[in-house]
Enzyme design. Structure first.
Site, PDB file in Angstrom:
ATOM      1  NE  ARG A  91      -3.524   2.338   2.551  1.00 57.03           N
ATOM      2  CZ  ARG A  91      -3.408   3.306   3.475  1.00 57.03           C
ATOM      3  NH1 ARG A  91      -2.502   3.217   4.421  1.00 57.03           N
ATOM      4  NH2 ARG A  91      -4.210   4.343   3.436  1.00 57.03           N
ATOM      5  CG  HIS A 180      -9.857   6.688   2.516  1.00 56.58           C
ATOM      6  ND1 HIS A 180     -10.668   7.527   3.223  1.00 56.58           N
ATOM      7  CD2 HIS A 180      -8.985   6.159   3.404  1.00 56.58           C
ATOM      8  CE1 HIS A 180     -10.300   7.529   4.496  1.00 56.58           C
ATOM      9  NE2 HIS A 180      -9.276   6.704   4.632  1.00 56.58           N
ATOM     10  NE  ARG A 241      -6.073  12.409   9.059  1.00 59.70           N
ATOM     11  CZ  ARG A 241      -6.282  11.305   8.327  1.00 59.70           C
ATOM     12  NH1 ARG A 241      -7.274  11.255   7.451  1.00 59.70           N
ATOM     13  NH2 ARG A 241      -5.500  10.269   8.472  1.00 59.70           N
ATOM     14  CG  ASN A 334     -19.547  -1.824  12.365  1.00 53.36           C
ATOM     15  OD1 ASN A 334     -20.071  -2.908  12.148  1.00 53.36           O
ATOM     16  ND2 ASN A 334     -18.261  -1.598  12.152  1.00 53.36           N
TER      17      ASN A 334
HETATM   18  P1  ADP Z   1      -9.452   2.959   9.969  1.00 57.67           P
HETATM   19  O1  ADP Z   1      -9.758   4.284   9.344  1.00 57.67           O
HETATM   20  O2  ADP Z   1      -8.492   3.051  11.094  1.00 57.67           O
HETATM   21  O3  ADP Z   1      -9.191   1.847   8.977  1.00 57.67           O
HETATM   22  P2  ADP Z   1     -12.006   1.650  10.470  1.00 57.67           P
HETATM   23  O4  ADP Z   1     -12.597   1.736   9.111  1.00 57.67           O
HETATM   24  O5  ADP Z   1     -11.692   0.302  11.017  1.00 57.67           O
HETATM   25  O6  ADP Z   1     -10.784   2.589  10.702  1.00 57.67           O
HETATM   26  O7  ADP Z   1     -13.022   2.376  11.483  1.00 57.67           O
HETATM   27  C1  ADP Z   1     -12.697   2.501  12.837  1.00 57.67           C
HETATM   28  C2  ADP Z   1     -13.800   3.282  13.507  1.00 57.67           C
HETATM   29  O8  ADP Z   1     -15.056   2.649  13.287  1.00 57.67           O
HETATM   30  C3  ADP Z   1     -13.669   3.344  15.010  1.00 57.67           C
HETATM   31  O9  ADP Z   1     -12.849   4.417  15.413  1.00 57.67           O
HETATM   32  C4  ADP Z   1     -15.094   3.555  15.467  1.00 57.67           C
HETATM   33  O10 ADP Z   1     -15.360   4.939  15.553  1.00 57.67           O
HETATM   34  C5  ADP Z   1     -15.931   2.974  14.346  1.00 57.67           C
HETATM   35  N1  ADP Z   1     -16.641   1.759  14.766  1.00 57.67           N
HETATM   36  C6  ADP Z   1     -16.175   0.503  14.825  1.00 57.67           C
HETATM   37  N2  ADP Z   1     -17.141  -0.347  15.281  1.00 57.67           N
HETATM   38  C7  ADP Z   1     -18.229   0.401  15.514  1.00 57.67           C
HETATM   39  C8  ADP Z   1     -19.553   0.138  15.992  1.00 57.67           C
HETATM   40  N3  ADP Z   1     -19.941  -1.093  16.320  1.00 57.67           N
HETATM   41  N4  ADP Z   1     -20.394   1.178  16.097  1.00 57.67           N
HETATM   42  C9  ADP Z   1     -20.015   2.421  15.762  1.00 57.67           C
HETATM   43  N5  ADP Z   1     -18.794   2.733  15.305  1.00 57.67           N
HETATM   44  C10 ADP Z   1     -17.921   1.749  15.177  1.00 57.67           C
END
Ligand code: ADP
Length: 398
Positions: A91, A180, A241, A334
């Site tokens: 990546r 992204h 951010r 989620n």
């Molecule tokens: P990254 O940008 O680090 O790849 P992700 O796409 O894994 O992150 O998203 C992480 C974020 O998703 C967490 O900081 C949280 O805010 C949110 N998140 C994860 N699970 C849940 C959930 N069950 N309900 C609400 N928000 C969630």
């Protein structure tokens, strides 16, 4: 083992994340991470099947980190040497105006990624380190760079151009590159597959809402706008951010608050967004705070949703017609409250959610009501699989 695999590597400034992917089945065979490289003690985690090994040990540099990873593959499994690794996919955050597609890595590609370092000073040098180490340790496997910006390299000029003195912009490569991109491309293609419609027919908005967050407008499979800019700081409100702010905030803080440019960089990238407003950057914690009556947390969610709605409206206008609105990544997949809040009031635009379908986590699923002119979806992103498949395609095309 006859299954072919791709080792996906994400080498950050102080970490290495990796996944051994079966690109045909679309599954992760093993995964792990090395964290706190260069600190007095580092953390290592490797998962294969139902086995997870965690270790704490000093990892002075990326070369040692990568060696530890390869040793763990031999110790815990599966052996890299018998896993039929057909490519190592790296990546890379910033491909500038140079890369509009993944590239088979040779010395020239490494030099070009290095030359783009001023645009991603934390990321590209770390990627180069990871690539160099992987080339040394796995000299027989072809290595591929997959760029987070490639999907947006061909943005229409009016979307990619900042309205600043064009000579300054050209001299310093100042344009909107987006980020992204691997996720936006993958998800927009998965949308077409899920709906069993040609991607070329669909006008889409994709909302990638993770810790970092970005929106894209995708017309017929091509990105026509995206919310991140020169760096991933622009656009939506994110975990830590700020997203869009008046650039004059920087001048104001520099001139009047005694803050250095590095202080302001840290403020806008790490102490802003949901965390800056509420003290928390995880949405699960944010909802708990709101339920407990915390006004700052409630405002943080309001600001987050307000910005998202603005982008949905803006991209709807740019696309002219909207077929699909898709939520993806940690929050998008989620958080049904965020999804409901974003879509609330957009019924006159043809965005009609079905509350029961929207409830709960995960996907893929349709969350719009029958008869909603715009189909609203939750589609899980999978950047590792996307990198693995793109790497495989490059290797096969050699
Ligand atoms: P990254 O940008 O680090 O790849 P992700 O796409 O894994 O992150 O998203 C992480 C974020 O998703 C967490 O900081 C949280 O805010 C949110 N998140 C994860 N699970 C849940 C959930 N069950 N309900 C609400 N928000 C969630």
């Amino acid at each position: 083992m006859s299954t072919r695999t791709v080792l996906v590597v994400n080498s950050g400034s102080s970490s290495i994340k990796y996944q051994l992917v079966d690109p045909d089945a679309g599954t992760a065979i093993a995964s792990g991470l090395v964290e706190r490289i260069g600190e007095s003690s580092g953390n290592v985690k490797h998962t294969y099947g139902d086995q997870t090994v965690k270790r704490e040990l000093p990892v002075p540099d990326h070369a040692v980190g990568m060696r530890i990873v390869l040793d763990l593959f031999e110790e815990v499994g599966p052996s890299i040497h018998t896993s039929n690794v057909v490519a190592v996919g790296h990546r890379v955050v910033q491909g500038g105006s140079v890369f509009d597609a993944p590239a088979l890595i040779d010395d020239d590609v490494v030099e070009k990624i290095d030359a783009l370092s001023p645009l991603a000073p934390l990321h590209n040098p770390a990627h180069i380190t990871g690539i160099k180490v992987a080339r040394q340790l796995l000299p027989d496997e072809p290595q591929v760079a997959v760029f987070d910006t490639a999907f947006f390299e061909k943005l229409p000029a009016e979307a990619a151009t900042y309205a600043i003195d064009k000579k300054v912009a050209a001299a310093h490569q100042v344009r909107r590159y987006g980020a992204h991109g691997t996720s936006h491309q993958y998800v927009s293609q998965e949308v077409a597959r899920y709906l069993d419609r040609p991607v070329g027919e669909l006008n889409q908005i994709v909302l990638h809402l993770g810790n970092g967050a970005s929106a894209s407008a995708v017309k017929g499979g091509h990105a026509v706008d995206t919310s991140m800019g020169l760096t991933p700081l622009e656009g939506l409100v994110m975990g830590t951010r700020s997203g869009d702010i008046d650039p004059a905030v920087v001048f104001h803080l520099y001139r009047n608050a005694g803050m250095s440019i590095d202080d302001i960089d840290d403020l806008l990238n790490r102490r802003s967004g949901i965390k800056g407003l509420s003290g928390e950057n995880d949405f699960r914690a944010l909802h708990d705070m709101i339920a407990a009556g915390d006004a700052d947390a409630a405002l943080a969610l309001d600001v987050y949703v307000h910005r998202l709605k603005k982008y949905v409206g803006a991209y709807y206008a740019i696309l002219g017609r909207l077929d699909v609105l898709t939520f993806t990544a940690g929050v998008g997949e989620n958080d049904d409250v965020v999804r409901a809040r974003v879509c609330e009031g957009l019924e006159p635009l043809g965005i009609v959610l079905d509350p029961e379908r929207n409830a709960g986590r995960g996907g893929p699923k349709v969350i719009s009501a029958d008869g909603s002119p715009v189909t609203v979806l939750v589609i899980p992103t999978n950047e590792e699989l996307a990198i693995a498949r793109q790497s495989l395609a490059v290797v096969e095309a050699r």
